[in-house]
Design a protein around this motif. Structure first.
Motif, mmCIF file in Angstrom:
data_model
loop_
_atom_site.group_PDB
_atom_site.id
_atom_site.type_symbol
_atom_site.label_atom_id
_atom_site.label_comp_id
_atom_site.label_asym_id
_atom_site.label_seq_id
_atom_site.Cartn_x
_atom_site.Cartn_y
_atom_site.Cartn_z
ATOM 1 N N GLY A 105 -13.087 -49.710 -47.807
ATOM 2 C CA GLY A 105 -14.214 -49.949 -48.700
ATOM 3 C C GLY A 105 -15.481 -50.277 -47.945
ATOM 4 O O GLY A 105 -16.563 -49.776 -48.267
ATOM 5 N N LEU A 106 -15.380 -51.107 -46.915
ATOM 6 C CA LEU A 106 -16.552 -51.482 -46.122
ATOM 7 C C LEU A 106 -17.115 -50.292 -45.353
ATOM 8 O O LEU A 106 -18.339 -50.124 -45.247
ATOM 9 C CB LEU A 106 -16.182 -52.617 -45.159
ATOM 10 C CG LEU A 106 -15.866 -53.972 -45.809
ATOM 11 C CD1 LEU A 106 -15.391 -54.958 -44.753
ATOM 12 C CD2 LEU A 106 -17.091 -54.515 -46.542
ATOM 13 N N ILE A 107 -16.215 -49.464 -44.806
ATOM 14 C CA ILE A 107 -16.671 -48.279 -44.067
ATOM 15 C C ILE A 107 -17.373 -47.309 -45.003
ATOM 16 O O ILE A 107 -18.450 -46.781 -44.694
ATOM 17 C CB ILE A 107 -15.482 -47.589 -43.370
ATOM 18 C CG1 ILE A 107 -14.940 -48.474 -42.245
ATOM 19 C CG2 ILE A 107 -15.901 -46.228 -42.818
ATOM 20 C CD1 ILE A 107 -13.679 -47.931 -41.592
ATOM 21 N N VAL A 108 -16.773 -47.046 -46.169
ATOM 22 C CA VAL A 108 -17.376 -46.130 -47.138
ATOM 23 C C VAL A 108 -18.715 -46.674 -47.619
ATOM 24 O O VAL A 108 -19.699 -45.939 -47.740
ATOM 25 C CB VAL A 108 -16.428 -45.906 -48.339
ATOM 26 C CG1 VAL A 108 -17.141 -45.188 -49.480
ATOM 27 C CG2 VAL A 108 -15.210 -45.100 -47.906
ATOM 28 N N GLN A 109 -18.762 -47.976 -47.879
ATOM 29 C CA GLN A 109 -20.003 -48.592 -48.327
ATOM 30 C C GLN A 109 -21.098 -48.437 -47.276
ATOM 31 O O GLN A 109 -22.258 -48.128 -47.579
ATOM 32 C CB GLN A 109 -19.769 -50.077 -48.609
ATOM 33 C CG GLN A 109 -20.967 -50.800 -49.189
ATOM 34 C CD GLN A 109 -20.674 -52.284 -49.407
ATOM 35 O OE1 GLN A 109 -20.332 -52.995 -48.468
ATOM 36 N NE2 GLN A 109 -20.797 -52.743 -50.644
ATOM 37 N N SER A 110 -20.731 -48.633 -46.002
ATOM 38 C CA SER A 110 -21.692 -48.497 -44.912
ATOM 39 C C SER A 110 -22.199 -47.054 -44.806
ATOM 40 O O SER A 110 -23.399 -46.816 -44.625
ATOM 41 C CB SER A 110 -21.029 -48.912 -43.599
ATOM 42 O OG SER A 110 -21.899 -48.693 -42.502
ATOM 43 N N LEU A 111 -21.285 -46.088 -44.926
ATOM 44 C CA LEU A 111 -21.670 -44.686 -44.852
ATOM 45 C C LEU A 111 -22.584 -44.284 -46.007
ATOM 46 O O LEU A 111 -23.550 -43.523 -45.832
ATOM 47 C CB LEU A 111 -20.424 -43.797 -44.831
ATOM 48 C CG LEU A 111 -19.537 -43.899 -43.585
ATOM 49 C CD1 LEU A 111 -18.273 -43.074 -43.760
ATOM 50 C CD2 LEU A 111 -20.314 -43.430 -42.349
ATOM 51 N N LEU A 112 -22.298 -44.801 -47.194
ATOM 52 C CA LEU A 112 -23.131 -44.489 -48.357
ATOM 53 C C LEU A 112 -24.524 -45.082 -48.216
ATOM 54 O O LEU A 112 -25.518 -44.455 -48.613
ATOM 55 C CB LEU A 112 -22.456 -45.008 -49.639
ATOM 56 C CG LEU A 112 -21.162 -44.304 -50.072
ATOM 57 C CD1 LEU A 112 -20.579 -44.986 -51.287
ATOM 58 C CD2 LEU A 112 -21.428 -42.836 -50.371
ATOM 59 N N LEU A 113 -24.610 -46.285 -47.648
ATOM 60 C CA LEU A 113 -25.911 -46.915 -47.450
ATOM 61 C C LEU A 113 -26.752 -46.129 -46.458
ATOM 62 O O LEU A 113 -27.998 -46.091 -46.564
ATOM 63 C CB LEU A 113 -25.720 -48.351 -46.962
ATOM 64 C CG LEU A 113 -25.191 -49.351 -48.009
ATOM 65 C CD1 LEU A 113 -24.943 -50.707 -47.355
ATOM 66 C CD2 LEU A 113 -26.174 -49.496 -49.161
ATOM 67 N N GLN A 114 -26.106 -45.498 -45.473
ATOM 68 C CA GLN A 114 -26.831 -44.705 -44.486
ATOM 69 C C GLN A 114 -27.444 -43.444 -45.105
ATOM 70 O O GLN A 114 -28.396 -42.880 -44.565
ATOM 71 C CB GLN A 114 -25.909 -44.315 -43.337
ATOM 72 C CG GLN A 114 -25.458 -45.480 -42.479
ATOM 73 C CD GLN A 114 -24.517 -45.061 -41.368
ATOM 74 O OE1 GLN A 114 -24.453 -43.904 -40.989
ATOM 75 N NE2 GLN A 114 -23.745 -46.021 -40.845
ATOM 76 N N LEU A 115 -26.883 -43.011 -46.247
ATOM 77 C CA LEU A 115 -27.398 -41.815 -46.913
ATOM 78 C C LEU A 115 -28.656 -42.095 -47.732
ATOM 79 O O LEU A 115 -29.389 -41.181 -48.098
ATOM 80 C CB LEU A 115 -26.324 -41.220 -47.834
ATOM 81 C CG LEU A 115 -25.054 -40.697 -47.156
ATOM 82 C CD1 LEU A 115 -24.081 -40.200 -48.213
ATOM 83 C CD2 LEU A 115 -25.387 -39.585 -46.168
ATOM 84 N N LEU A 116 -28.892 -43.382 -48.027
ATOM 85 C CA LEU A 116 -30.047 -43.756 -48.849
ATOM 86 C C LEU A 116 -31.353 -43.663 -48.071
ATOM 87 O O LEU A 116 -31.389 -43.804 -46.877
ATOM 88 C CB LEU A 116 -29.851 -45.185 -49.377
ATOM 89 C CG LEU A 116 -28.630 -45.399 -50.271
ATOM 90 C CD1 LEU A 116 -28.557 -46.860 -50.699
ATOM 91 C CD2 LEU A 116 -28.676 -44.491 -51.491
#
Length: 238
Positions: free
Chosen positions: A227-238
């Motif tokens: 969850g933390l990794i996915v959350q971090s990756l999604l934030l990088q897309l913003l």
């Protein structure tokens, strides 16, 4: 979105609330020859048209009703007593997908290019990782500590229940992290501990308790990390 909610309400009313058990039994016996099948189809069309609240939606309501009938006929002809549950799930998923498709067509939003949506692929990969792959990973890791008496306790358990519970808890944790509700993870872990306490206390075996604890911590740990990794990756897309 509100149109889909209205159509989903129409589906719930037509398939569950306003469909008597007598209709269901008659359809299962007579299949496409049952008059109640066609009343059921008509009901879905009327509900979709009425709840949509737009005259120009009527042709789409007819389309929903017709496809609903086709799906139901397929289910009635292929389902057996032993696979009723599977066909029920497939039937409901098919109906929901039809509603989504009709909404997309009606609102001229037909093309959604998932292939170029990085967020979609990140989420899907994270979700799938937490299902069977993680179950297999955990099973292999803790197999060296599996107590011999474990098999005797499985006789009183539902088939593969532990596996499905593990998958569901990981998906819940994944969702809690992405929505920022970390406190819910503690609640979930506490709830599972309470339910497992009676079973472990009855077993009165330290090895079994430790085995279950290792599996639970691994399951939650993988879910939190993913969850933390996915959350971090999604934030990088913003």
């Amino acid at each position: 979105m509100i149109l889909f909610v209205k159509l989903l309400l129409a589906h719930l009313l037509g398939d569950f609330i306003w469909q008597p058990n007598a209709w269901v039994v008659d359809k299962e016996i007579k299949k496409h020859k049952s008059i109640y099948l066609y009343l059921h189809i008509l009901l879905h069309g009327v509900l979709a048209a009425v709840l949509a609240g737009e005259i120009r939606f009527i042709p789409y309501a007819v389309l929903i009703a017709v496809i609903h009938g086709i799906i139901d006929i397929i289910k009635l002809n292929f389902q057996k007593e032993k696979n009723k549950r599977t066909w029920f799930v497939v039937d409901q998923i098919a109906h929901i997908l039809v509603l989504i498709g009709v909404v997309m067509i009606y609102q001229h939003n037909i093309i959604i290019n998932f292939w170029q949506d990085n967020a979609f692929w990140i989420l899907i990969t994270g979700l799938l990782l937490l299902t069977k792959p993680t179950s297999i990973f955990i099973k292999i890791i803790i197999s060296i500590w599996a107590p011999e008496s474990q098999n005797s306790h499985q006789d009183n358990s539902l088939i593969a229940a532990g596996n499905y519970i593990g998958i569901l808890e990981r998906l819940f944790v994944f969702g809690f992290i992405l929505t920022g509700h970390f406190e819910a993870i503690g609640f979930l872990l506490a709830a599972k501990s309470i339910f497992r306490f009676g079973d472990l206390n009855e077993a009165k075996e330290r090895k079994l308790t430790e085995y279950v604890l290792i599996g639970t911590l691994l399951s939650f740990g993988v879910a939190i990390l993913t969850g933390l990794i996915v959350q971090s990756l999604l934030l990088q897309l913003l």
